[in-house]
Design an enzyme around this catalytic site. Structure first.
Site, PDB file in Angstrom:
ATOM      1  N   GLU A   1       1.388 -22.398 -37.632  1.00  0.00           N
ATOM      2  CA  GLU A   1       1.447 -22.364 -36.174  1.00  0.00           C
ATOM      3  C   GLU A   1       2.829 -21.851 -35.799  1.00  0.00           C
ATOM      4  O   GLU A   1       3.810 -22.272 -36.419  1.00  0.00           O
ATOM      5  CB  GLU A   1       1.350 -23.817 -35.755  1.00  0.00           C
TER       6      GLU A   1
ATOM      7  N   TYR B   1       6.300 -13.396 -40.248  1.00  0.00           N
ATOM      8  CA  TYR B   1       4.889 -13.573 -40.607  1.00  0.00           C
ATOM      9  C   TYR B   1       4.123 -12.252 -40.525  1.00  0.00           C
ATOM     10  O   TYR B   1       3.271 -11.974 -41.363  1.00  0.00           O
ATOM     11  CB  TYR B   1       4.235 -14.631 -39.706  1.00  0.00           C
TER      12      TYR B   1
HETATM   13  C1  LIG Z   1      12.083 -17.447 -39.172  1.00  0.00           C
HETATM   14  C2  LIG Z   1      13.170 -17.442 -40.257  1.00  0.00           C
HETATM   15  C3  LIG Z   1      12.766 -18.438 -41.362  1.00  0.00           C
HETATM   16  C4  LIG Z   1      13.257 -16.024 -40.851  1.00  0.00           C
HETATM   17  O1  LIG Z   1      14.155 -16.064 -41.960  1.00  0.00           O
HETATM   18  P1  LIG Z   1      15.047 -14.800 -42.372  1.00  0.00           P
HETATM   19  O2  LIG Z   1      15.572 -15.062 -43.734  1.00  0.00           O
HETATM   20  O3  LIG Z   1      16.021 -14.502 -41.305  1.00  0.00           O
HETATM   21  O4  LIG Z   1      13.930 -13.650 -42.393  1.00  0.00           O
HETATM   22  P2  LIG Z   1      13.948 -12.328 -43.288  1.00  0.00           P
HETATM   23  O5  LIG Z   1      15.358 -11.779 -43.343  1.00  0.00           O
HETATM   24  O6  LIG Z   1      13.252 -12.585 -44.569  1.00  0.00           O
HETATM   25  O7  LIG Z   1      13.092 -11.356 -42.367  1.00  0.00           O
HETATM   26  C5  LIG Z   1      11.695 -11.184 -42.518  1.00  0.00           C
HETATM   27  C6  LIG Z   1      11.221 -10.140 -41.540  1.00  0.00           C
HETATM   28  O8  LIG Z   1      11.328 -10.619 -40.202  1.00  0.00           O
HETATM   29  C7  LIG Z   1      12.170  -9.751 -39.430  1.00  0.00           C
HETATM   30  N1  LIG Z   1      13.143 -10.562 -38.676  1.00  0.00           N
HETATM   31  C8  LIG Z   1      13.897 -11.581 -39.126  1.00  0.00           C
HETATM   32  N2  LIG Z   1      14.681 -12.053 -38.136  1.00  0.00           N
HETATM   33  C9  LIG Z   1      14.416 -11.304 -37.047  1.00  0.00           C
HETATM   34  C10 LIG Z   1      14.895 -11.294 -35.708  1.00  0.00           C
HETATM   35  N3  LIG Z   1      15.851 -12.144 -35.295  1.00  0.00           N
HETATM   36  N4  LIG Z   1      14.358 -10.403 -34.847  1.00  0.00           N
HETATM   37  C11 LIG Z   1      13.417  -9.522 -35.236  1.00  0.00           C
HETATM   38  N5  LIG Z   1      12.933  -9.467 -36.507  1.00  0.00           N
HETATM   39  C12 LIG Z   1      13.411 -10.338 -37.386  1.00  0.00           C
HETATM   40  C13 LIG Z   1      12.935  -8.896 -40.402  1.00  0.00           C
HETATM   41  O9  LIG Z   1      13.141  -7.616 -39.858  1.00  0.00           O
HETATM   42  C14 LIG Z   1      12.092  -8.887 -41.637  1.00  0.00           C
HETATM   43  O10 LIG Z   1      11.233  -7.800 -41.725  1.00  0.00           O
HETATM   44  P3  LIG Z   1      11.537  -6.712 -42.880  1.00  0.00           P
HETATM   45  O11 LIG Z   1      11.607  -7.508 -44.174  1.00  0.00           O
HETATM   46  O12 LIG Z   1      10.366  -5.795 -42.818  1.00  0.00           O
HETATM   47  O13 LIG Z   1      12.834  -6.098 -42.528  1.00  0.00           O
HETATM   48  C15 LIG Z   1      14.576 -17.801 -39.656  1.00  0.00           C
HETATM   49  O14 LIG Z   1      14.825 -16.956 -38.563  1.00  0.00           O
HETATM   50  C16 LIG Z   1      14.693 -19.252 -39.215  1.00  0.00           C
HETATM   51  O15 LIG Z   1      15.001 -20.143 -40.018  1.00  0.00           O
HETATM   52  N6  LIG Z   1      14.487 -19.508 -37.917  1.00  0.00           N
HETATM   53  C17 LIG Z   1      14.632 -20.874 -37.352  1.00  0.00           C
HETATM   54  C18 LIG Z   1      13.521 -21.794 -37.830  1.00  0.00           C
HETATM   55  C19 LIG Z   1      12.151 -21.248 -37.450  1.00  0.00           C
HETATM   56  O16 LIG Z   1      11.924 -20.786 -36.343  1.00  0.00           O
HETATM   57  N7  LIG Z   1      11.201 -21.343 -38.412  1.00  0.00           N
HETATM   58  C20 LIG Z   1       9.838 -20.881 -38.214  1.00  0.00           C
HETATM   59  C21 LIG Z   1       9.024 -21.865 -37.430  1.00  0.00           C
HETATM   60  S1  LIG Z   1       7.339 -21.299 -37.206  1.00  0.00           S
END
Ligand SMILES: CC(C)(COP(=O)(O)OP(=O)(O)OC[C@H]1O[C@@H](n2cnc3c(N)ncnc32)[C@H](O)[C@@H]1OP(=O)(O)O)[C@@H](O)C(=O)NCCC(=O)NCCS
Length: 154
Positions: free
Chosen positions: A108, A120
């Site tokens: 979700e 995702y």
């Molecule tokens: C969501 C989260 C886990 C992503 O982790 P991350 O290590 O920054 O993500 P990644 O670097 O592996 O990025 C994965 C993809 O998402 C995209 N992405 C990551 N952060 C982004 C941002 N701020 N805006 C747009 N795209 C983004 C990247 O471009 C990447 O795509 P690519 O591999 O094709 O370039 C992190 O932002 C987080 O911990 N957020 C707070 C907690 C949260 O919201 N968890 C999810 C709850 S449902």
């Protein structure tokens, strides 16, 4: 320094609770994390920097039920975000879940959580449900939730 991703252990619970509380408003206590970790077929993967004395930089936690695994929470420390750690953690977590019988992931996500939705989408999830006004912000505003799903293929 490259993070090391490995299955979580009971000794990781405090660090997971600390990082979860840093990232989300609905904080989990250490006891909450331990309770989730001790559920049958719980799936926890954690990421640390290679220097094992450093803090946890990411985690993914969920549970397998029959052939489906639910991703309950995933988080990457702000200092480590946008370096593909979320993607790597999700991949390791799915492999772990698959070894416990899962062939489908459900989760979700809040409609306004752009980084998570991007992660995702990049990982192949499809929208299968929509819950209008499912979340509330601290100020009481309603935010929709999307239900996403991905089939785990060999
Ligand atoms: C969501 C989260 C886990 C992503 O982790 P991350 O290590 O920054 O993500 P990644 O670097 O592996 O990025 C994965 C993809 O998402 C995209 N992405 C990551 N952060 C982004 C941002 N701020 N805006 C747009 N795209 C983004 C990247 O471009 C990447 O795509 P690519 O591999 O094709 O370039 C992190 O932002 C987080 O911990 N957020 C707070 C907690 C949260 O919201 N968890 C999810 C709850 S449902």
């Amino acid at each position: 320094m490259k993070p090391v991703i490995r299955p979580g252990m009971p000794s990781d619970a405090a660090a997971v609770a600390r990082l979860q509380g840093h990232l989300f408003p609905d904080r989990w206590s250490v006891a909450d994390v331990k309770a989730q970790m001790s559920l049958p077929k719980a799936v926890l993967e954690v990421a640390y920097l290679a220097d094992s004395s450093s803090d946890l930089c990411g985690y993914a936690l969920g549970q397998v039920a029959v052939d489906e695994v639910e991703l309950r929470s995933i988080g990457v420390h702000p200092d480590a975000q946008n370096r593909r750690l979320g993607r790597a953690l999700l991949k390791a977590w799915e492999i772990h879940a698959k070894s416990l019988g899962a062939n489908r992931v459900v989760l979700e996500v809040a409609e306004n959580n752009a980084p998570a939705r991007a992660l995702y989408e990049a990982h192949g999830f499809q929208k299968v449900g929509h819950r209008p006004g499912y979340y509330r912000t601290g100020r009481g505003a309603a935010i929709d939730a999307f239900i996403l799903e991905r089939v785990l293929i060999d």
